[in-house]
Design an enzyme around this catalytic site. Structure first.
Site, PDB file in Angstrom:
ATOM      1  N   TYR A 127       0.819  -1.213   0.000  1.00  0.00           N
ATOM      2  CA  TYR A 127       0.000   0.000   0.000  1.00  0.00           C
ATOM      3  C   TYR A 127       0.855   1.266   0.000  1.00  0.00           C
ATOM      4  O   TYR A 127       0.358   2.363  -0.255  1.00  0.00           O
ATOM      5  CB  TYR A 127      -0.950   0.031   1.197  1.00  0.00           C
ATOM      6  CG  TYR A 127      -1.993  -1.079   1.197  1.00  0.00           C
ATOM      7  CD1 TYR A 127      -2.264  -1.805   0.043  1.00  0.00           C
ATOM      8  CD2 TYR A 127      -2.705  -1.395   2.347  1.00  0.00           C
ATOM      9  CE1 TYR A 127      -3.191  -2.815   0.037  1.00  0.00           C
ATOM     10  CE2 TYR A 127      -3.644  -2.407   2.348  1.00  0.00           C
ATOM     11  CZ  TYR A 127      -3.885  -3.119   1.194  1.00  0.00           C
ATOM     12  OH  TYR A 127      -4.818  -4.122   1.199  1.00  0.00           O
ATOM     13  N   LYS A 147       3.747 -15.399   1.891  1.00  0.00           N
ATOM     14  CA  LYS A 147       3.645 -16.120   0.604  1.00  0.00           C
ATOM     15  C   LYS A 147       5.074 -16.404   0.152  1.00  0.00           C
ATOM     16  O   LYS A 147       5.503 -16.024  -0.949  1.00  0.00           O
ATOM     17  CB  LYS A 147       2.866 -15.240  -0.391  1.00  0.00           C
ATOM     18  CG  LYS A 147       2.499 -15.929  -1.688  1.00  0.00           C
ATOM     19  CD  LYS A 147       1.408 -16.956  -1.569  1.00  0.00           C
ATOM     20  CE  LYS A 147       1.166 -17.645  -2.893  1.00  0.00           C
ATOM     21  NZ  LYS A 147       0.331 -18.849  -2.785  1.00  0.00           N
ATOM     22  N   ASP A 173      -2.715 -18.235   1.333  1.00  0.00           N
ATOM     23  CA  ASP A 173      -3.872 -18.893   0.702  1.00  0.00           C
ATOM     24  C   ASP A 173      -4.396 -20.019   1.595  1.00  0.00           C
ATOM     25  O   ASP A 173      -5.613 -20.182   1.762  1.00  0.00           O
ATOM     26  CB  ASP A 173      -3.538 -19.395  -0.705  1.00  0.00           C
ATOM     27  CG  ASP A 173      -2.136 -19.978  -0.834  1.00  0.00           C
ATOM     28  OD1 ASP A 173      -1.336 -19.810   0.113  1.00  0.00           O
ATOM     29  OD2 ASP A 173      -1.847 -20.613  -1.852  1.00  0.00           O
ATOM     30  N   ASP A 207      -4.773  -7.227   5.810  1.00  0.00           N
ATOM     31  CA  ASP A 207      -6.034  -6.558   5.498  1.00  0.00           C
ATOM     32  C   ASP A 207      -7.111  -7.607   5.208  1.00  0.00           C
ATOM     33  O   ASP A 207      -8.247  -7.544   5.712  1.00  0.00           O
ATOM     34  CB  ASP A 207      -5.806  -5.666   4.267  1.00  0.00           C
ATOM     35  CG  ASP A 207      -6.924  -4.678   4.045  1.00  0.00           C
ATOM     36  OD1 ASP A 207      -7.848  -4.627   4.872  1.00  0.00           O
ATOM     37  OD2 ASP A 207      -6.870  -3.954   3.033  1.00  0.00           O
ATOM     38  N   ASP A 227     -10.341  -8.992   7.929  1.00  0.00           N
ATOM     39  CA  ASP A 227     -11.769  -8.954   7.570  1.00  0.00           C
ATOM     40  C   ASP A 227     -12.386 -10.346   7.643  1.00  0.00           C
ATOM     41  O   ASP A 227     -13.528 -10.518   8.082  1.00  0.00           O
ATOM     42  CB  ASP A 227     -11.963  -8.370   6.168  1.00  0.00           C
ATOM     43  CG  ASP A 227     -12.152  -6.866   6.212  1.00  0.00           C
ATOM     44  OD1 ASP A 227     -11.791  -6.272   7.253  1.00  0.00           O
ATOM     45  OD2 ASP A 227     -12.632  -6.293   5.223  1.00  0.00           O
TER      46      ASP A 227
END
Ligand code: NAD
Length: 362
Positions: free
Chosen positions: A143, A188, A221, A245, A249
């Site tokens: 970001y 990852k 994942d 992020d 959620d």
């Protein structure tokens, strides 16, 4: 002399002022039970700040936050300011504030209240015992990396430095040490160079500084699956900004309601920013029906992390539990009655009063 704390309140837009008012009153009610007092001051942020000053984070708001012991934030944004072609947006106020205060670690606890188990879309047996803390890196990663945007091609850059990774992992590991002693690092590393640096840094830091905390690595994942299949297995989860992020959620949805989940943003030192994870809920703003519990529970996090008032923090959390045990619900939780239970649906102010009536010394 009681401990005196200077708290900046940033109610913001929509339901922000409604939920912050009930939280302020709840903090004030603590002063008759514990040896502490508060000095509150209120400042503009978000859409209302744009309307009144042209900026979503006016200079005097930032200056006050920099002097405060802690900041309690409501929510910002709404349809009035939603035009994406405008260069000034309410949400910029929050992003600028986090950056300016150096708040690089976002803490989101997700605890399933047994009284509200029916609010979740998952089965009660999957949710039993869920008590997770997700720590997300907040001021770095994709970001904030170099980017370019064109009509034919565009890129964003996922960039992390070792010190950026170390400081957020340290926050997470310290939290794990005070909880059940387990840290899950999400990356990852099978594909991304930045994730391989993340993983190496985590391993080195944990070996050197936290040999007592159990460490596991999970690919992002796979994590999205494990989090809904076996959420009770996790204690503290730490991740970079983008993956964090998404995971925060997903974790929030375990609880089923936006109105129950608090958060903290921390940096070096004790000062922090505390806010509910929900937004300004323009669809219910001004109706007196918003659930104030996420903000009230954010104040409990503030007492714990910034003010070192653990007993007062637990008093708030216990009072929320008792209010739910007694059957009181705001409309967002109206369908959570257990088979043998009757519930009473109440508004924002009444819920605040009920919580305060259940406050007791710990
Ligand atoms: P939202 O969280 O405001 O609302 C989503 C849904 O949840 C709505 O139906 C709302 O009524 C309900 N809800 C949220 N909080 C509730 C509460 N305390 N009690 C009862 N019901 C509640 O998300 P949204 O609708 O996507 O966004 C609305 C505005 O908020 C947008 O302008 C968005 O940019 C902004 N926003 C701000 C923040 C923030 O200030 N940190 C975070 C998210 C969204």
């Amino acid at each position: 002399m009681p401990n005196k704390y200077h708290i900046v309140l940033l109610p913001g837009d929509g339901i922000g002022p409604e939920v912050v008012t009930e939280t302020r009153k709840t903090l004030e009610a603590l002063t008759s039970l514990f040896d502490l007092t508060f000095d509150f001051s209120e400042y503009l942020v978000g859409g209302i700040a744009i309307d009144e000053t042209g900026s979503p984070l006016p200079d005097d708001t930032l200056a006050a936050c920099e002097q405060a012991d802690a900041v309690l934030f409501g929510a910002v944004g709404g349809p009035k300011w939603a035009d994406p072609t405008k260069s000034v947006q309410p949400e910029q106020g929050l992003l600028k504030l986090r950056k300016a205060l150096g708040l690089y670690a976002n803490l989101r606890p997700v605890k399933i209240f047994p009284q509200l188990i029916a609010a979740s879309s998952l089965r009660p047996d999957v949710l039993a015992g869920v008590d997770v803390l997700v720590v997300r890196e907040l001021t770095g990663g994709i970001y904030f990396g170099p980017r370019q945007e064109g009509s034919e091609e565009a890129y964003d850059t996922l960039f992390y430095t070792r010190p950026e990774i170390e400081r957020v992992v340290r926050v997470a590991a310290l939290a794990a040490r005070g909880r059940r002693g387990k840290l899950t690092s999400v990356d990852k590393a099978n594909v991304l160079a930045s994730s391989r640096l993340w993983r190496q840094t985590v391993v080195r830091l944990m070996t050197d500084e936290f040999p007592d905390v159990a460490l596991e690595h999970v690919l992002v994942d796979a994590m999205t699956m494990h989090l809904i299949r076996r959420p009770a297995d996790f204690d503290v989860i730490v991740s970079g900004n983008l993956f964090g992020d998404i995971i925060t959620d997903e974790a929030a949805m375990l609880a089923g309601s936006m109105g129950m989940l608090p958060s903290a943003s921390l940096g070096d030192g004790a000062r922090g920013l505390y806010e509910p994870i929900h937004g300004s809920a323009p669809d219910i703003a001004g109706q007196g029906v918003a659930n104030p519990l996420a903000t009230i529970l954010s104040a409990a996090m503030m007492l714990r992390h910034s003010l070192d008032e653990e007993d007062a923090a637990r008093a708030i959390e216990n009072a929320v539990e008792r209010a739910l045990d007694a059957g009181y619900r705001t409309p967002d939780l109206a369908n959570t009655a257990l088979p043998d239970q009757t519930i009473e649906v109440v508004g924002t102010r009444a819920m605040g009063e009920i919580v305060r009536s259940h406050l007791a010394q710990v």
